[in-house]
Design a protein around this motif. Structure first.
Motif, PDB file in Angstrom:
ATOM      1  N   MET A   1       0.835  -1.192   0.000  1.00  0.00           N
ATOM      2  CA  MET A   1       0.000   0.000   0.000  1.00  0.00           C
ATOM      3  C   MET A   1       0.877   1.251   0.000  1.00  0.00           C
ATOM      4  O   MET A   1       0.581   2.192  -0.707  1.00  0.00           O
ATOM      5  N   GLU A  42      -8.235   1.127  -0.009  1.00  0.00           N
ATOM      6  CA  GLU A  42      -8.067   0.422   1.265  1.00  0.00           C
ATOM      7  C   GLU A  42      -9.208  -0.562   1.504  1.00  0.00           C
ATOM      8  O   GLU A  42      -8.984  -1.702   1.910  1.00  0.00           O
ATOM      9  N   TYR A  45      -8.827  -3.500  -0.781  1.00  0.00           N
ATOM     10  CA  TYR A  45      -7.715  -4.331  -0.309  1.00  0.00           C
ATOM     11  C   TYR A  45      -8.168  -5.228   0.852  1.00  0.00           C
ATOM     12  O   TYR A  45      -7.872  -6.418   0.875  1.00  0.00           O
ATOM     13  N   GLU A  46      -8.892  -4.663   1.780  1.00  0.00           N
ATOM     14  CA  GLU A  46      -9.394  -5.440   2.929  1.00  0.00           C
ATOM     15  C   GLU A  46     -10.369  -6.522   2.468  1.00  0.00           C
ATOM     16  O   GLU A  46     -10.316  -7.650   2.930  1.00  0.00           O
ATOM     17  N   SER A  48     -10.419  -7.941  -0.432  1.00  0.00           N
ATOM     18  CA  SER A  48      -9.683  -8.962  -1.195  1.00  0.00           C
ATOM     19  C   SER A  48      -9.029 -10.002  -0.295  1.00  0.00           C
ATOM     20  O   SER A  48      -8.744 -11.113  -0.736  1.00  0.00           O
ATOM     21  N   LYS A  49      -8.811  -9.668   0.950  1.00  0.00           N
ATOM     22  CA  LYS A  49      -8.210 -10.623   1.880  1.00  0.00           C
ATOM     23  C   LYS A  49      -9.151 -11.797   2.158  1.00  0.00           C
ATOM     24  O   LYS A  49      -8.702 -12.875   2.527  1.00  0.00           O
TER      25      LYS A  49
END
Length: 51
Positions: A1, A42, A45-46, A48-49
């Motif tokens: 990031m 962000e 991204y979270e 995608s976890k």
């Protein structure tokens, strides 16, 4: 990031600096837009976890 943030700063740094020095309203708009974009990145991204 952090790498992404640094890349963005490199790509648009001159524009942001120009607005900061010449047009406070445009500068504020650009900063708000960047903050929103980073929030979306962000969030994605979270998410995608877990997908």
């Amino acid at each position: 990031m952090d790498e992404l943030i640094e890349k963005i700063k490199e790509e648009i740094g001159d524009t942001i600096t120009y607005y900061e020095e010449t047009d406070a309203v445009a500068y504020e708009g650009e900063i708000l837009g960047l903050q929103e974009a980073l929030n979306i990145i962000e969030d994605q991204y979270e998410i995608s976890k877990y997908t």
